[in-house]
Every structure is written in structure tokens, then in C-alpha cells.
Write a protein that holds these residues in place. Structure first.
Motif, short mmCIF file in Angstrom:
data_model
loop_
_atom_site.label_atom_id
_atom_site.label_comp_id
_atom_site.label_asym_id
_atom_site.label_seq_id
_atom_site.Cartn_x
_atom_site.Cartn_y
_atom_site.Cartn_z
N ILE A 12 0.86 -1.19 0.00
CA ILE A 12 0.00 0.00 0.00
C ILE A 12 0.89 1.24 0.00
N THR A 13 0.71 2.09 -0.99
CA THR A 13 1.45 3.35 -1.00
C THR A 13 0.50 4.49 -1.35
N VAL A 14 0.68 5.60 -0.65
CA VAL A 14 -0.15 6.78 -0.85
C VAL A 14 0.80 7.98 -0.96
N LEU A 15 0.69 8.73 -2.05
CA LEU A 15 1.54 9.89 -2.29
C LEU A 15 0.67 11.12 -2.47
N SER A 16 0.98 12.19 -1.76
CA SER A 16 0.17 13.40 -1.85
C SER A 16 1.03 14.63 -2.07
#
Length: 434
Positions: free
Chosen positions: A318-322
Motif C-alpha cells: 500500500i502506497t499513498v503519495l500526496s
């Protein structure tokens, strides 16, 4: 034979339905994050390299109204540290350095350099200070920055405790350059990014034009503003790498093999070396692991918020980039909760209402490791800094973070026996101590 074939088809259909249902739940959660919390960035969730969710949200450029896409490149902030650690381990494996080498071998002029080892730098046990934010947003040159960083006092004697340090990883990047004879960015490109097939990953500088790289925005009371100038000539090692969610999935895949690091070096990287669970460039089984083996790291710096999570026993990535300061680490926690079948509440707008505060007396007390306090007709969480604001007679949201809620649950006699807490929508039960 026909019955066996029919059974196999039934199982395949059931698996497909379950996966579609899971994807739908993940999508609904992220759609709500975008609609309610204005999430801007990209998200990827995979199981055994099979995509469960891959989607982009929000804008890469607010002025030109350009949307983020799956191949948009984002600054990684402290997720960079794992690449720095990998490079150091590669040099160790080649015999170019030892993890027990003192810092003085590379920088004899650095204070207490004889007492600090590379292992301490990697595992955040060097005693070096957290960082140098003011220098990172200045135009100071590399030599002058190093001279200023040398003046920063240690937080504790090297090797006696552990505390997160960006300075430690800044020095590791300089060691990579000194030992390899190559620029930090060139060493990472040749020995990590290219080997893992990460074609959309690199190290930032203040000159190059990087195609499809998102601009970064900080949130203020008046709205979003541009992030300040960042001096990428010195803000490296602990920060500096940019990438895409798809490239990070390639990185995750590479870490299961030995193309980048040997099994021996990976064991060192993925071992917890102190009471704060620091491995090398990763956190090992942090408190938010939801009961599953987790190797992870988050990042945040002036609008950039990132989270990389490897549930290695489950082969979940799981990866989340903002690029607009969205709480990627909390969103990743919520997505993991959905995958692991937990009760996860979708984001919604929290509105304070007026209630009879006489009920607060029933709610005060200890709920396992959480204290609920009352003072001056107000309810507080853990201490008198965080007020609980009512949105119903029994449910409250925290004044410091509206996405974190508590709900008091009575028994048949009306006595409060437990409290439901919510973080990023993930519901947990806390029984009231007797």
C-alpha cells in the motif's frame, strides 16, 4: 470430473467476486477522502502484485488545473531514507565500508565522530539532532551548510538511545558520494532505480525539468499556497527522491528478491535495532501494523505527504503519495484496515452540536490506555489539551483532528462499558476499566 471442474469454476468466481467487493470498498473509501478531505495524490494497493486499487485524485498543478495521473511523479520526503540505506548496504556488501566504521573515517572534523558508527546513523541511534529545516529552505551552498550542521548539538550520547534524525541520513548520503566517487543521485540511479526498472524515479535538484512532476502545495487557514523553495543541493539522503506509485510497486517487488540486496543485507535492513523499531531506512512492525507483519516508512515536508507499507507475510503493498498535505499515513492505515476486514467508517463532515453536559460525568474514566477527563463542562481526551467536541449525545470528534472520533457505548442498564475509537475510519473497541 465434471463436478471437480464445476467446483473449480465456482471457487474462481467466488474469489473474483470477493476481490471486486474489496476493490469497491477501497474505491469508496478513497472517493470519500477526495470528496470530504480534498485528498490530492495517487494511491496503489496490490496483493501478490495484482492490483486492487490504482487511482489518481486532485491536481498536479492548481494554476493550470492539471489533474494528477497514475504516472505523476511525487516528492517522497522521508521515504527517501530506504534508498539511502540500501546504497550504504550495497557498499558494505562490496567491502567498501563497514557498518561499524566510525563517522570519523569519512568526516574526521565532525564533532564526536569517533563515537558514531554507520550503524547508528542508519538506525537513528547516533544522537544527532532531528534536522535543519531552515537551512533546507535557504540558498546556502553545500560546504557552508555542512559547516552549520556540524555546529548543531547532539541530543544524547551516541548509541545510548534512539531518536529520529534527518541529519544522520544527510551524512549517509555524503558518505555514499565519498566512498563511491559518484554523485549520490548517480549512484542511486545506477545501482537501485535502473536495476529495479524504476524509470520514473530520480533525485531532485534545483535545475532539471522533470516531466509530469507534481507541484507541491501547503494548506493554510486561507487555502493552499505554494511550498517554499527547497534547496535540493543539501536536502538529500533523508529526502530528495521523487517517484510514482507504479515505480514504488517495482521497488517493493525487488525487495522480495536479491537483485538489489542480498538476503544477508536485507535481514539487517528489516531487523528492529532498538526500542523505537527502527531498521535501516524502515520502521519494523510499528504500533499501527494492525496485527500483521509490516515494514514501512512515512514522509512529510512542506505539502509533501507520503506513506509506503509492505505487509510482507500477506504480500500486501500500500502506497499513498500526496502533493497537497493530505494525511497519507492515515489514509494508508484506513486502506489496510479495509483489506484486513476491519470495520472502517467512511470520511464525513463532522459538525459540533450542543448537548446536555451533565452526561459527561458518565463518560469520564480510563478505557484501557486512554483517559477521558472532564473540566469546566468540557470533555477531554488523554489530557486537557485535546477537547472532545460532541456531534451526538454519545459520539465526539477530537479538536486537534476531526477525523479521530470516540463513541461511548452503554450496557442495558445505561452504564458506559466501552468506547469505540476511530482513526482514519478504522474502528477499535476500548473497554472501560472497572
Amino acid at each position: 470430473m465434471k463436478q471437480v471442474f464445476t467446483l473449480i469454476l465456482t471457487l474462481i468466481s467466488a474469489i473474483g467476486y470477493a476481490q471486486n467487493d474489496l476493490t469497491s470498498k477501497l474505491e469508496n473509501y478513497m472517493n470519500a477522502q477526495a470528496a470530504i478531505n480534498n485528498f490530492g495524490g495517487t494511491v496503489l494497493v496490490t496483493k501478490n502484485n495484482s492490483v486492487l486499487l490504482k487511482k489518481a485524485y486532485g491536481l498536479a498543478d492548481y494554476e493550470w488545473n492539471i489533474k494528477n495521473t497514475i504516472d505523476t511523479k511525487f516528492q517522497l520526503a522521508s521515504v527517501t531514507k530506504q534508498f539511502t540505506a540500501t546504497a550504504i548496504l550495497q557498499l558494505a556488501e562490496k567491502g567498501k565500508l563497514s557498518l561499524q566504521d566510525p563517522l570519523s573515517k569519512f568526516f574526521p572534523d565532525y564533532p564526536k565522530a569517533d563515537s558514531v558508527t554507520i550503524h547508528m546513523l542508519l538506525s537513528h541511534s547516533s544522537g544527532l539532532a532531528m534536522g535543519f529545516k531552515e537551512l533546507a529552505t535557504s540558498t546556502i551552498n553545500s560546504d557552508d551548510a555542512y559547516a552549520e550542521i556540524k555546529k548543531m548539538p547532539y541530543e544524547f550520547s551516541p548509541g545510548t538511545k534512539s531518536a529520529y534524525s534527518n541529519i544522520g541520513y544527510y551524512l549517509l548520503a555524503r558518505i555514499i558520494t565519498k566512498v563511491s566517487g559518484e554523485k549520490y543521485e548517480d549512484f542511486l540511479r545506477k545501482n537501485i532505480f535502473e536495476k529495479a526498472g524504476m524509470k520514473n524515479t530520480g533525485v531532485s535538484n534545483n535545475d532539471s525539468i522533470v516531466l509530469k512532476k507534481a507541484k507541491t502545495y501547503c494548506e493554510t487557514e486561507k487555502g493552499f499556497i505554494h511550498n517554499p523553495y527547497i534547496n535540493w543541493g543539501i536536502n538529500i539522503g533523508h529526502d530528495g527522491v521523487y517517484s510514482t506509485v507504479e515505480d514504488l510497486a517495482l521497488w517493493d517487488k525487488a525487495l522480495y528478491g536479491t537483485t538489489i540486496l542480498s538476503a544477508e543485507m536485507k535481514k539487517l535492513m528489516f531487523t528492529s535495532h532498538n526500542d523505537q523499531n527502527w531498521g535501516y531506512g524502515f520502521t519494523i512492525n510499528p504500533f499501527y501494523n494492525q496485527g500483521h507483519q509490516l515494514i514501512a516508512h512515512d514522509g512529510g515536508f512542506f505539502g509533501t505527504m507520503t506513506s509506503l507499507n509492505r505487509y510482507t507475510d500477506d504480500h500486501i503493498f500500500i502506497t499513498v503519495l500526496s502533493n497537497n498535505q493530505s494525511a497519507s499515513y492515515l489514509i494508508a492505515y484506513g486502506l489496510a484496515g479495509i483489506y484486513f476486514g476491519k470495520n472502517v467508517e467512511l470520511p464525513y463532515k463532522h459538525k459540533q452540536i450542543a448537548i446536555d453536559t451533565a452526561v459527561y460525568k458518565k463518560y469520564t474514566g480510563n478505557y484501557e490506555n486512554i483517559k477521558i477527563l472532564q473540566k469546566d463542562n468540557k470533555l477531554y481526551y488523554q489530557d486537557f489539551e485535546i477537547e472532545l467536541l460532541p456531534e451526538s449525545k454519545t459520539k465526539f470528534f477530537r479538536s486537534d483532528d476531526h477525523e479521530r472520533t470516540v463513541e461511548f457505548v452503554p450496557n442495558k442498564e445505561g452504564e458506559i462499558v466501552k468506547m469505540l475509537t476511530s482513526k482514519a475510519g478504522v474502528i477499535e473497541t476500548k473497554n472501560k476499566n472497572k
